[in-house]
Design a protein around this motif. Structure first.
Motif, PDB file in Angstrom:
ATOM      1  N   ASN A  15     132.541  70.065  79.694  1.00 10.49           N
ATOM      2  CA  ASN A  15     133.681  70.812  79.471  1.00 10.49           C
ATOM      3  C   ASN A  15     133.620  71.236  78.026  1.00 10.49           C
ATOM      4  OD1 ASN A  15     134.571  70.295  82.278  1.00 10.49           O
ATOM      5  ND2 ASN A  15     135.343  68.553  81.702  1.00 10.49           N
ATOM      6  N   GLY A  16     132.671  71.331  77.351  1.00  9.76           N
ATOM      7  CA  GLY A  16     132.637  72.086  75.931  1.00  9.76           C
ATOM      8  C   GLY A  16     133.150  71.138  74.673  1.00  9.76           C
ATOM      9  N   GLY A  17     133.494  69.751  75.153  1.00 17.06           N
ATOM     10  CA  GLY A  17     133.913  68.904  74.015  1.00 17.06           C
ATOM     11  C   GLY A  17     132.515  68.343  73.587  1.00 17.06           C
ATOM     12  N   THR A  31     137.951  67.221  72.714  1.00 19.46           N
ATOM     13  CA  THR A  31     137.983  68.399  73.683  1.00 19.46           C
ATOM     14  C   THR A  31     137.252  69.483  73.241  1.00 19.46           C
ATOM     15  OG1 THR A  31     140.192  69.451  72.937  1.00 19.46           O
ATOM     16  CG2 THR A  31     140.181  67.463  74.580  1.00 19.46           C
ATOM     17  N   SER A  32     137.171  70.475  73.860  1.00 17.53           N
ATOM     18  CA  SER A  32     136.538  71.743  73.517  1.00 17.53           C
ATOM     19  C   SER A  32     137.453  72.550  72.528  1.00 17.53           C
ATOM     20  CB  SER A  32     136.256  72.856  74.852  1.00 17.53           C
ATOM     21  OG  SER A  32     137.860  72.917  75.491  1.00 17.53           O
ATOM     22  N   SER A  33     138.647  72.164  72.516  1.00 23.49           N
ATOM     23  CA  SER A  33     139.563  72.774  71.147  1.00 23.49           C
ATOM     24  C   SER A  33     139.874  71.873  70.094  1.00 23.49           C
ATOM     25  CB  SER A  33     141.067  73.062  72.020  1.00 23.49           C
ATOM     26  OG  SER A  33     141.441  71.749  72.296  1.00 23.49           O
ATOM     27  N   ARG A  34     138.596  71.070  70.057  1.00 21.13           N
ATOM     28  CA  ARG A  34     138.416  70.076  68.851  1.00 21.13           C
ATOM     29  C   ARG A  34     139.404  69.210  68.545  1.00 21.13           C
ATOM     30  NH1 ARG A  34     136.896  75.071  67.871  1.00 21.13           N
ATOM     31  NH2 ARG A  34     138.728  75.503  66.390  1.00 21.13           N
ATOM     32  N   LYS A  35     140.146  68.686  69.695  1.00 21.44           N
ATOM     33  CA  LYS A  35     141.264  67.765  69.693  1.00 21.44           C
ATOM     34  C   LYS A  35     140.772  66.494  69.979  1.00 21.44           C
ATOM     35  CE  LYS A  35     145.132  71.019  69.933  1.00 21.44           C
ATOM     36  NZ  LYS A  35     146.212  71.478  70.332  1.00 21.44           N
TER      37      LYS A  35
END
Length: 123
Positions: A15-17, A31-35
């Motif tokens: 999932n892009g993480g 996560t994919s949003s860098r969280k």
């Protein structure tokens, strides 16, 4: 991604993480949003010695080479960690896995790559 404690190895995750091992003795999943999604020591209650190489298999499980404890552990998305290799490693620093269940471990203590087979479901 700021505020890491001595980042060492990084691997893409589903999932892009991505997954990062840290010198301070933890492995963090983003996560994919860098969280920050979780730390493996917090989620699983696992004590690392010196986590080094990390990778993610076809089932989304995270594999971690522990340089100090001379082991490789698998952390499934659900369930308890599984020790895949507990003997025969002098200084495991890098890991990679294939979609066919092969685990490759770079052993800097013996200047070689060791290949292991473990069970995964077909992709």
């Amino acid at each position: 991604v700021p505020n890491l404690q001595g980042p060492r190895y990084v691997s893409p995750a589903p999932n892009g993480g991505f997954v990062v091992s840290e010198e301070c003795g933890d492995v963090k999943v983003f996560t994919s949003s860098r969280k920050l999604l979780c730390s493996l020591s917090g989620k699983y209650g696992h004590q690392f010695g010196n986590p080094a190489g990390v990778c993610v298999d076809v089932e989304g499980s995270i594999l971690v080479a522990d340089e100090q404890r001379h082991t490789v552990h698998l952390f499934p998305e659900h369930g308890a960690p599984v020790c895949l290799v507990s003997a025969g490693l002098r200084r495991p620093v890098g890991v990679a896995c294939s979609s066919f269940g092969h685990l490759f471990v770079a052993d800097a203590g013996e200047n070689c790559v060791k290949v292991f087979k473990y069970h995964v479901r077909p992709p």
